[in-house]
Design a protein around this motif. Structure first.
Motif, PDB file in Angstrom:
ATOM      1  N   ASP A 195       2.818  -5.182   3.045  1.00  0.00           N
ATOM      2  CA  ASP A 195       2.020  -4.304   3.913  1.00  0.00           C
ATOM      3  C   ASP A 195       2.603  -2.889   3.808  1.00  0.00           C
ATOM      4  O   ASP A 195       1.875  -1.916   3.643  1.00  0.00           O
ATOM      5  CB  ASP A 195       2.072  -4.832   5.358  1.00  0.00           C
ATOM      6  CG  ASP A 195       1.108  -4.109   6.282  1.00  0.00           C
ATOM      7  OD1 ASP A 195       0.135  -3.505   5.776  1.00  0.00           O
ATOM      8  OD2 ASP A 195       1.331  -4.153   7.510  1.00  0.00           O
ATOM      9  N   HIS A 199       0.922   0.386   2.299  1.00  0.00           N
ATOM     10  CA  HIS A 199       0.819   1.644   3.079  1.00  0.00           C
ATOM     11  C   HIS A 199       1.236   2.820   2.208  1.00  0.00           C
ATOM     12  O   HIS A 199       0.585   3.867   2.196  1.00  0.00           O
ATOM     13  CB  HIS A 199       1.726   1.619   4.318  1.00  0.00           C
ATOM     14  CG  HIS A 199       1.270   0.673   5.385  1.00  0.00           C
ATOM     15  ND1 HIS A 199       2.111   0.191   6.362  1.00  0.00           N
ATOM     16  CD2 HIS A 199       0.066   0.105   5.629  1.00  0.00           C
ATOM     17  CE1 HIS A 199       1.446  -0.629   7.149  1.00  0.00           C
ATOM     18  NE2 HIS A 199       0.202  -0.697   6.725  1.00  0.00           N
ATOM     19  N   HIS A 263      -6.736  -2.018   3.012  1.00  0.00           N
ATOM     20  CA  HIS A 263      -6.804  -2.219   4.463  1.00  0.00           C
ATOM     21  C   HIS A 263      -8.240  -2.380   4.947  1.00  0.00           C
ATOM     22  O   HIS A 263      -8.523  -3.237   5.784  1.00  0.00           O
ATOM     23  CB  HIS A 263      -6.098  -1.087   5.202  1.00  0.00           C
ATOM     24  CG  HIS A 263      -4.617  -1.316   5.326  1.00  0.00           C
ATOM     25  ND1 HIS A 263      -3.767  -1.146   4.264  1.00  0.00           N
ATOM     26  CD2 HIS A 263      -3.856  -1.756   6.350  1.00  0.00           C
ATOM     27  CE1 HIS A 263      -2.531  -1.455   4.648  1.00  0.00           C
ATOM     28  NE2 HIS A 263      -2.557  -1.829   5.916  1.00  0.00           N
ATOM     29  N   HIS A 277      -2.994 -10.045   8.652  1.00  0.00           N
ATOM     30  CA  HIS A 277      -2.911  -8.733   8.020  1.00  0.00           C
ATOM     31  C   HIS A 277      -2.105  -8.711   6.705  1.00  0.00           C
ATOM     32  O   HIS A 277      -2.590  -8.240   5.675  1.00  0.00           O
ATOM     33  CB  HIS A 277      -2.280  -7.760   9.030  1.00  0.00           C
ATOM     34  CG  HIS A 277      -2.322  -6.339   8.612  1.00  0.00           C
ATOM     35  ND1 HIS A 277      -3.454  -5.568   8.703  1.00  0.00           N
ATOM     36  CD2 HIS A 277      -1.362  -5.534   8.101  1.00  0.00           C
ATOM     37  CE1 HIS A 277      -3.180  -4.353   8.274  1.00  0.00           C
ATOM     38  NE2 HIS A 277      -1.913  -4.297   7.896  1.00  0.00           N
ATOM     39  N   ASN A 281      -3.912  -8.351   3.097  1.00  0.00           N
ATOM     40  CA  ASN A 281      -3.710  -7.169   2.255  1.00  0.00           C
ATOM     41  C   ASN A 281      -3.316  -7.563   0.840  1.00  0.00           C
ATOM     42  O   ASN A 281      -3.777  -6.965  -0.134  1.00  0.00           O
ATOM     43  CB  ASN A 281      -2.595  -6.283   2.830  1.00  0.00           C
ATOM     44  CG  ASN A 281      -3.073  -5.459   4.003  1.00  0.00           C
ATOM     45  OD1 ASN A 281      -4.258  -5.404   4.301  1.00  0.00           O
ATOM     46  ND2 ASN A 281      -2.139  -4.808   4.664  1.00  0.00           N
TER      47      ASN A 281
HETATM   48 ZN    ZN Z   1      -1.019  -2.436   7.206  1.00  0.00          ZN
END
Ligand code: ZN
Ligand code: NAD
Length: 361
Positions: A195, A199, A263, A277, A281
């Motif tokens: 994650d 990002h 996302h 999540h 992803n």
């Molecule tokens: Zn995230």
């Protein structure tokens, strides 16, 4: 140009064992003996006295264990707030969240909803919160989401998955003790760590990028490579320390920019299939080489190095309506697409393309 003026976490402590200083840090914030500290703790720690025995409870302080089987819901926040109001003599002195992104987000939301009227779902959006929340402390036990530093708390409501984005959302205090992440299972470590990697890529490759976001994004990107490709033979402790800081920088990077396509599409998976999540992803990002060629190549290398098998064919059984709902949720996140593809993003991506991508997953 009207630049946004962002709040930041005003106090942070970093270090292995810094968790032991918690009671010293929070005791000046106790409002009275009738105003307890409420600890929201991931229930994975329920039988883990290594962590829980170090929480020092005084007066009416209490621990509420939180199941993280599902991601936080607005109704769950409403229930917790009601439970806290009914069980305390006075408004609590503070809320302390101990866990991964799910528990950190719940702690932020509960602190806000104890001082703002009505249902939580009414505050999903940007700058809808009127009153400052209660003093709230975030203590991550899993690194990657950046929830410890961000200005949002992501919640699934009756009709959308959307954060409470507000100046009152960030924690008043964060305790970064990498030792707390020592028992995270390998696959979860990878998903949530990715994650953070995602990002950094989505921020660095986005059109919203500025020097502020780039410096943080570069830092997160480089740290993730060190941790997940580990060509310099780091110790377990070093990787824990570095991943915790990568998460922080990744979160800081998106404060001023935005996330992107992985996302947006992962929110669709989460809303329709309940996919969490981190893993969501990963499932999406694995198929985005067209948009993030260098990032996806690195991701595949990391995935191989850690023997991670992602689920396949998760969208194969979806009905037409479910697929449409998924595409609508993803497409509805306009700032994410604009960041990824520029102002004319609608000309660069269609529902048909999204459907064919989802069918590959
Ligand atoms: Zn995230
Ligand atoms: P999580 O908090 O859902 O936890 C995942 C699993 O790891 C759970 O089973 C949990 O019990 C376990 N776990 C946590 N710490 C552990 C430890 N030390 N040892 C063993 N097991 C441990 O996972 P996450 O990926 O950290 O968070 C996901 C959530 O964060 C999602 O709800 C997502 O929407 C949210 N999120 C928020 C932001 C934000 O800025 N607010 C950003 C990204 C993601």
């Amino acid at each position: 140009m009207n630049y946004k003026n962002f709040p930041m976490v005003p106090r942070v402590i970093f270090g292995r064992g810094s968790f032991n200083q918690l009671s010293e840090i929070i005791s000046p914030k106790r409002l009275s003996s009738a105003a307890p500290f409420i600890y929201l703790v991931d229930d994975v720690f329920k039988s883990n006295s290594w962590l829980t025995s170090r929480i020092s409870l005084s007066y009416d302080d209490r621990i509420i264990y939180i199941s993280t089987k599902e991601e936080p819901k607005t109704s769950q926040v409403d229930t917790l707030v009601e439970e806290i109001i009914l069980s305390t003599k006075a408004r609590p002195s503070g809320i302390i969240g101990i866990g991964g992104g799910s528990v950190l987000d719940l702690a932020k939301a509960v602190s806000i909803m104890l001082t703002n009227e009505g249902e939580t779902r009414l505050y999903q959006g940007w700058d809808l919160v009127k009153n400052p929340g209660l003093y709230h402390v975030g203590i991550p036990t899993l690194s990657g989401t950046g929830a410890e530093v961000s200005r949002t708390t992501v919640l699934t409501g009756p009709d959308k998955k959307l954060g409470i984005n507000s100046d009152f959302t960030p924690f008043d205090q964060v305790v970064l003790d990498p030792e707390l992440t020592k028992d995270v299972p390998c696959d979860q470590w990878f998903y949530t760590g990715m994650d953070c990697f995602i990002h950094s890529i989505e921020s660095l490759k986005g059109t919203y990028l500025n020097a502020f976001s780039k410096t943080y994004g570069d830092m997160a990107f480089n740290l993730c490579q060190e941790v997940f490709l580990n060509n310099s033979a780091l110790s377990k402790e070093e990787t824990e320390d570095k991943l915790m800081m990568a998460s922080w920088h990744g979160g800081m990077s998106i404060v001023y920019s935005q996330v992107g396509i992985a996302h947006a599409m992962s929110y669709g998976l989460s809303y329709v299939l309940g996919t969490k999540h981190g893993i969501g992803n990963c499932v999406v990002f694995d198929h985005l080489e067209e948009f993030y060629p260098e990032g996806v190549q690195l991701f595949k290398k990391m995935k191989m190095k850690h023997n991670i098998e992602l689920p396949q064919g998760i969208c194969a059984q979806l009905s037409e309506e479910e697929m449409d709902a998924m595409i609508n949720i993803a497409m509805g996140l306009e700032p994410l697409w604009e960041n990824a593809l520029g102002k004319n993003w609608k000309k660069r991506i269609s529902s048909k393309q999204l459907k064919s991508l989802y069918l590959k997953m």
